[in-house]
Scaffold this motif. Structure first.
Motif, PDB file in Angstrom:
ATOM      1  N   ARG A  16       0.832  -1.204   0.000  1.00  0.00           N
ATOM      2  CA  ARG A  16       0.000   0.000   0.000  1.00  0.00           C
ATOM      3  C   ARG A  16       0.870   1.260   0.000  1.00  0.00           C
ATOM      4  NH1 ARG A  16      -2.841  -0.735   4.395  1.00  0.00           N
ATOM      5  NH2 ARG A  16      -1.554   0.629   5.658  1.00  0.00           N
ATOM      6  N   THR A  17       1.933   1.271   0.819  1.00  0.00           N
ATOM      7  CA  THR A  17       2.789   2.463   0.870  1.00  0.00           C
ATOM      8  C   THR A  17       3.502   2.684  -0.458  1.00  0.00           C
ATOM      9  OG1 THR A  17       4.675   1.265   1.831  1.00  0.00           O
ATOM     10  CG2 THR A  17       3.146   2.321   3.365  1.00  0.00           C
ATOM     11  N   GLY A  21       3.234   5.833  -3.240  1.00  0.00           N
ATOM     12  CA  GLY A  21       4.382   6.659  -3.605  1.00  0.00           C
ATOM     13  C   GLY A  21       5.702   6.343  -2.938  1.00  0.00           C
ATOM     14  N   ALA A  22       5.726   5.459  -1.944  1.00  0.00           N
ATOM     15  CA  ALA A  22       7.004   5.107  -1.310  1.00  0.00           C
ATOM     16  C   ALA A  22       7.881   4.395  -2.341  1.00  0.00           C
ATOM     17  CB  ALA A  22       6.773   4.206  -0.103  1.00  0.00           C
ATOM     18  N   SER A  23       9.145   4.794  -2.426  1.00  0.00           N
ATOM     19  CA  SER A  23      10.019   4.228  -3.448  1.00  0.00           C
ATOM     20  C   SER A  23      11.323   3.673  -2.887  1.00  0.00           C
ATOM     21  CB  SER A  23      10.319   5.288  -4.504  1.00  0.00           C
ATOM     22  OG  SER A  23      10.952   6.401  -3.900  1.00  0.00           O
ATOM     23  N   SER A  27      11.461   5.326   2.770  1.00  0.00           N
ATOM     24  CA  SER A  27      10.156   5.941   2.564  1.00  0.00           C
ATOM     25  C   SER A  27       9.014   5.033   3.009  1.00  0.00           C
ATOM     26  CB  SER A  27       9.976   6.397   1.116  1.00  0.00           C
ATOM     27  OG  SER A  27      10.085   5.327   0.216  1.00  0.00           O
ATOM     28  N   VAL A  28       9.213   3.717   2.955  1.00  0.00           N
ATOM     29  CA  VAL A  28       8.208   2.785   3.487  1.00  0.00           C
ATOM     30  C   VAL A  28       8.104   2.981   4.994  1.00  0.00           C
ATOM     31  CG1 VAL A  28       7.662   0.345   3.933  1.00  0.00           C
ATOM     32  CG2 VAL A  28       8.402   1.060   1.652  1.00  0.00           C
ATOM     33  N   VAL A  49       9.316  -3.474  -2.903  1.00  0.00           N
ATOM     34  CA  VAL A  49       9.247  -2.166  -3.542  1.00  0.00           C
ATOM     35  C   VAL A  49       9.484  -2.333  -5.041  1.00  0.00           C
ATOM     36  CG1 VAL A  49      10.431   0.061  -3.801  1.00  0.00           C
ATOM     37  CG2 VAL A  49       9.859  -0.791  -1.520  1.00  0.00           C
ATOM     38  N   GLY A  50      10.497  -3.105  -5.404  1.00  0.00           N
ATOM     39  CA  GLY A  50      10.805  -3.342  -6.815  1.00  0.00           C
ATOM     40  C   GLY A  50       9.692  -4.066  -7.544  1.00  0.00           C
TER      41      GLY A  50
END
Length: 68
Positions: A16-17, A21-23, A27-28, A49-50
């Protein structure tokens, strides 16, 4: 499934993060209002994330490919 035991962050929260927009790992954690503790989750979060970014890219690219 819990990804980060120290901060009780699960895989749904990570996805969800990233969708919001978390990258990066940092940022997560920031989006969750948490700070990293032991670091054992870093590899898993980095992979998630990837994967999520790639899946979102594929979804956004599909209409452009179909239009060609």
């Amino acid at each position: 499934m819990y990804v980060c035991i120290c901060n009780a962050i699960n895989c749904k929260t990570v996805r969800r993060t990233v969708e919001d927009g978390a990258s990066s790992i940092a940022s997560v954690f920031k989006a969750c209002g948490k700070t990293p503790q032991c670091g054992r989750c870093f590899t898993t979060i980095r992979e998630m994330v990837g994967e999520t970014k790639a899946a979102n890219c594929d979804v956004h690219m599909a209409p452009a490919i179909a239009a060609e």
